[in-house]
Design a protein around this motif. Structure first.
Motif, PDB file in Angstrom:
ATOM      1  N   GLY B 102       0.855  -1.238  -0.041  1.00 56.71           N
ATOM      2  CA  GLY B 102       0.025   0.088   0.108  1.00 56.71           C
ATOM      3  C   GLY B 102       0.966   1.379   0.089  1.00 56.71           C
ATOM      4  O   GLY B 102       1.832   1.292  -0.289  1.00 56.71           O
ATOM      5  N   LEU B 103       0.300   2.365   0.318  1.00 49.26           N
ATOM      6  CA  LEU B 103       0.919   3.667   0.297  1.00 49.26           C
ATOM      7  C   LEU B 103       1.545   3.789   1.510  1.00 49.26           C
ATOM      8  O   LEU B 103       2.410   4.870   1.905  1.00 49.26           O
ATOM      9  N   GLY B 104       1.377   2.815   2.840  1.00 52.86           N
ATOM     10  CA  GLY B 104       2.089   3.253   3.964  1.00 52.86           C
ATOM     11  C   GLY B 104       1.301   4.099   4.616  1.00 52.86           C
ATOM     12  O   GLY B 104       1.928   4.744   5.627  1.00 52.86           O
ATOM     13  N   ALA B 105       0.091   4.467   4.227  1.00 55.92           N
ATOM     14  CA  ALA B 105      -0.773   5.608   4.785  1.00 55.92           C
ATOM     15  C   ALA B 105      -1.902   4.789   5.462  1.00 55.92           C
ATOM     16  O   ALA B 105      -2.467   5.457   6.470  1.00 55.92           O
ATOM     17  N   GLY B 106      -1.675   3.488   5.649  1.00 56.12           N
ATOM     18  CA  GLY B 106      -2.875   2.843   6.419  1.00 56.12           C
ATOM     19  C   GLY B 106      -3.062   3.031   7.761  1.00 56.12           C
ATOM     20  O   GLY B 106      -4.120   3.892   8.303  1.00 56.12           O
ATOM     21  N   LEU B 107      -2.104   2.702   8.727  1.00 54.86           N
ATOM     22  CA  LEU B 107      -2.299   2.960  10.220  1.00 54.86           C
ATOM     23  C   LEU B 107      -2.219   4.551  10.508  1.00 54.86           C
ATOM     24  O   LEU B 107      -3.004   5.087  11.105  1.00 54.86           O
ATOM     25  N   PRO B 108      -0.935   5.105  10.106  1.00 59.99           N
ATOM     26  CA  PRO B 108      -1.099   6.506  10.282  1.00 59.99           C
ATOM     27  C   PRO B 108      -2.176   7.348   9.872  1.00 59.99           C
ATOM     28  O   PRO B 108      -2.630   8.477  10.195  1.00 59.99           O
ATOM     29  N   GLY B 109      -2.285   6.910   8.571  1.00 61.29           N
ATOM     30  CA  GLY B 109      -3.429   7.761   7.916  1.00 61.29           C
ATOM     31  C   GLY B 109      -4.629   7.709   8.671  1.00 61.29           C
ATOM     32  O   GLY B 109      -5.539   8.507   8.612  1.00 61.29           O
ATOM     33  N   THR B 110      -5.011   6.498   9.059  1.00 60.89           N
ATOM     34  CA  THR B 110      -6.320   6.154   9.684  1.00 60.89           C
ATOM     35  C   THR B 110      -6.544   6.801  10.900  1.00 60.89           C
ATOM     36  O   THR B 110      -7.456   7.578  11.442  1.00 60.89           O
ATOM     37  N   ARG B 111      -5.359   7.072  11.662  1.00 58.59           N
ATOM     38  CA  ARG B 111      -5.187   7.691  13.127  1.00 58.59           C
ATOM     39  C   ARG B 111      -5.801   9.341  12.678  1.00 58.59           C
ATOM     40  O   ARG B 111      -6.268   9.814  13.583  1.00 58.59           O
ATOM     41  N   ARG B 112      -5.385   9.820  11.475  1.00 60.49           N
ATOM     42  CA  ARG B 112      -5.685  11.267  11.191  1.00 60.49           C
ATOM     43  C   ARG B 112      -7.137  11.544  10.995  1.00 60.49           C
ATOM     44  O   ARG B 112      -7.647  12.516  11.175  1.00 60.49           O
ATOM     45  N   LEU B 113      -8.095  10.455  10.696  1.00 60.78           N
ATOM     46  CA  LEU B 113      -9.412  10.535  10.334  1.00 60.78           C
ATOM     47  C   LEU B 113     -10.137  10.367  11.464  1.00 60.78           C
ATOM     48  O   LEU B 113     -11.257  10.855  11.357  1.00 60.78           O
ATOM     49  N   ILE B 114      -9.862   9.992  12.395  1.00 56.41           N
ATOM     50  CA  ILE B 114     -10.766   9.833  13.419  1.00 56.41           C
ATOM     51  C   ILE B 114     -10.148  10.476  14.857  1.00 56.41           C
ATOM     52  O   ILE B 114      -9.056  10.794  14.945  1.00 56.41           O
ATOM     53  N   ASP B 115     -11.109  10.256  15.874  1.00 55.57           N
ATOM     54  CA  ASP B 115     -10.428  10.921  17.057  1.00 55.57           C
ATOM     55  C   ASP B 115      -9.715  10.246  18.094  1.00 55.57           C
ATOM     56  O   ASP B 115      -8.821  10.549  18.601  1.00 55.57           O
ATOM     57  N   GLY B 116     -10.294   8.989  18.463  1.00 54.11           N
ATOM     58  CA  GLY B 116      -9.568   8.084  19.319  1.00 54.11           C
ATOM     59  C   GLY B 116      -8.975   6.819  18.586  1.00 54.11           C
ATOM     60  O   GLY B 116      -9.756   6.398  17.704  1.00 54.11           O
ATOM     61  N   PHE B 117      -7.550   6.682  18.661  1.00 57.01           N
ATOM     62  CA  PHE B 117      -7.013   5.369  18.265  1.00 57.01           C
ATOM     63  C   PHE B 117      -6.319   4.713  19.281  1.00 57.01           C
ATOM     64  O   PHE B 117      -5.213   5.309  19.734  1.00 57.01           O
ATOM     65  N   SER B 118      -6.154   3.635  19.373  1.00 57.38           N
ATOM     66  CA  SER B 118      -5.407   2.773  20.131  1.00 57.38           C
ATOM     67  C   SER B 118      -5.253   1.515  19.471  1.00 57.38           C
ATOM     68  O   SER B 118      -5.814   0.926  19.005  1.00 57.38           O
ATOM     69  N   ILE B 119      -3.938   0.998  19.997  1.00 54.61           N
ATOM     70  CA  ILE B 119      -3.531  -0.234  19.010  1.00 54.61           C
ATOM     71  C   ILE B 119      -2.413  -1.114  20.173  1.00 54.61           C
ATOM     72  O   ILE B 119      -1.840  -0.593  20.772  1.00 54.61           O
ATOM     73  N   GLU B 120      -3.126  -2.489  20.335  1.00 45.94           N
ATOM     74  CA  GLU B 120      -2.175  -3.406  21.044  1.00 45.94           C
ATOM     75  C   GLU B 120      -1.998  -4.686  20.242  1.00 45.94           C
ATOM     76  O   GLU B 120      -2.980  -5.054  19.637  1.00 45.94           O
ATOM     77  N   SER B 121      -0.880  -5.259  20.484  1.00 50.51           N
ATOM     78  CA  SER B 121      -0.804  -6.352  19.509  1.00 50.51           C
ATOM     79  C   SER B 121       0.330  -7.120  20.176  1.00 50.51           C
ATOM     80  O   SER B 121       1.315  -6.661  20.792  1.00 50.51           O
ATOM     81  N   ARG B 122       0.178  -8.674  20.185  1.00 49.47           N
ATOM     82  CA  ARG B 122       1.166  -9.432  20.488  1.00 49.47           C
ATOM     83  C   ARG B 122       0.827 -10.730  19.675  1.00 49.47           C
ATOM     84  O   ARG B 122      -0.103 -10.724  18.873  1.00 49.47           O
ATOM     85  N   PRO B 123       1.790 -11.585  19.379  1.00 50.20           N
ATOM     86  CA  PRO B 123       1.524 -12.799  18.716  1.00 50.20           C
ATOM     87  C   PRO B 123       0.235 -13.417  19.049  1.00 50.20           C
ATOM     88  O   PRO B 123       0.097 -13.860  20.426  1.00 50.20           O
TER      89      PRO B 123
END
Lengths: 128, 139
Positions: B102-123
């Motif tokens: 993709g353009l590499g705009a997925g996660l950072p771009g998404t965060r700019r579109l909405i008000d609250g953004f949180s992410i947690e990730s583990r295997p």
């Protein structure tokens, strides 16, 4: 889902009228490139006025498609980007679509004809 | 948290589900009173995050919840999958970083579109939560 690509002299016209899945978008890209090559189109207008979501993937594929078309020798104009789609794409951080854009399909054809005339292709019979 | 007014679970298993998820979320956002610009932001954010699920995990789920209060219209959406997880979240949140063509705009771009953004990730578990909030009567 097949998006029709219409031929008008040596210009191609296409209008995306439904929301496309990722696979549909890639199919559309290869159809556009194949059709441009087949008829040696001098230009293509891609109307996306019916799309109410253009995410980064779709923007990337559209932008790539425009680049491919130019590489073959065709001018590319994208028409009808919805205002909220433009807002969203810019807010996401980039001018994501790497092609010239106009309001509607009519303008797109005018612009293509101007571009083609500037290029001076001898056999452009699209203008008088 | 008060009892939600509305809950919907959308399974994300194929690329056609990306289209379905963004369309359903748009409909829900419209019915809650979000304006056209916000509907488009939400639908686009959902498209990006649903695609992340398909590309990184193969399948997952998108849970849409209306947690509006009397003062605010609030839409909360959680994307969850049991894929390998994101090894470096800070890197994935950088503009221009892409593993998926993709353009590499997925996660950072998404965060700019909405008000609250949180992410947690583990295997084995990745969860991305987004929220859009507008004052009642203003959206």
């Amino acid at each position: 889902m097949k998006i029709p690509i219409l031929r008008l002299g040596r210009i191609l016209l296409t209008s995306v009228q439904i929301d496309l899945s990722d696979n549909d978008v890639l199919q559309f890209q290869s159809d556009v490139v194949a059709q441009i090559s087949e008829v040696e189109a001098l230009g293509i207008a891609i109307d996306i006025s019916a799309l109410d979501v253009v995410d980064s993937y779709m923007a990337r594929v559209l932008s790539d498609t425009a680049g491919m078309a130019r590489m073959l020798g065709a001018e590319v104009i994208i028409s009808g980007i919805q205002p909220f789609v433009a807002m969203t794409l810019i807010e996401m951080g980039r001018g994501l679509i790497g092609a010239d854009c106009v309001f509607n399909l009519e303008q797109a054809v005018e612009r293509l004809n101007e571009r083609i005339a500037e290029r001076g292709d001898k056999f452009s019979y699209l203008r008088d | 948290m008060a009892k939600p007014h509305f809950e919907k679970s959308i399974s994300i298993e194929a690329s056609s589900d990306i289209v379905r998820a963004r369309s359903e979320v748009r409909t829900i956002a419209a019915s809650m009173g979000f304006g056209s610009a916000d509907q488009t932001r939400l639908a686009t954010a959902v498209s990006e995050l649903a695609r992340n699920i398909i590309q990184n995990a193969g399948s997952g789920v998108c849970e849409v919840t209306d947690i509006s209060s009397t003062e605010s219209v609030i839409l909360h959406i959680v994307f969850q999958d049991n894929g390998p997880g994101i090894p470096d979240i800070a890197l994935a949140m950088q503009d221009g970083y892409s593993t998926n063509g993709g353009l590499g705009a997925g996660l950072p771009g998404t965060r700019r579109l909405i008000d609250g953004f949180s992410i947690e990730s583990r295997p084995g578990l990745t969860r991305v939560s987004i929220t859009m909030q507008r004052e009642s009567g203003l959206c």
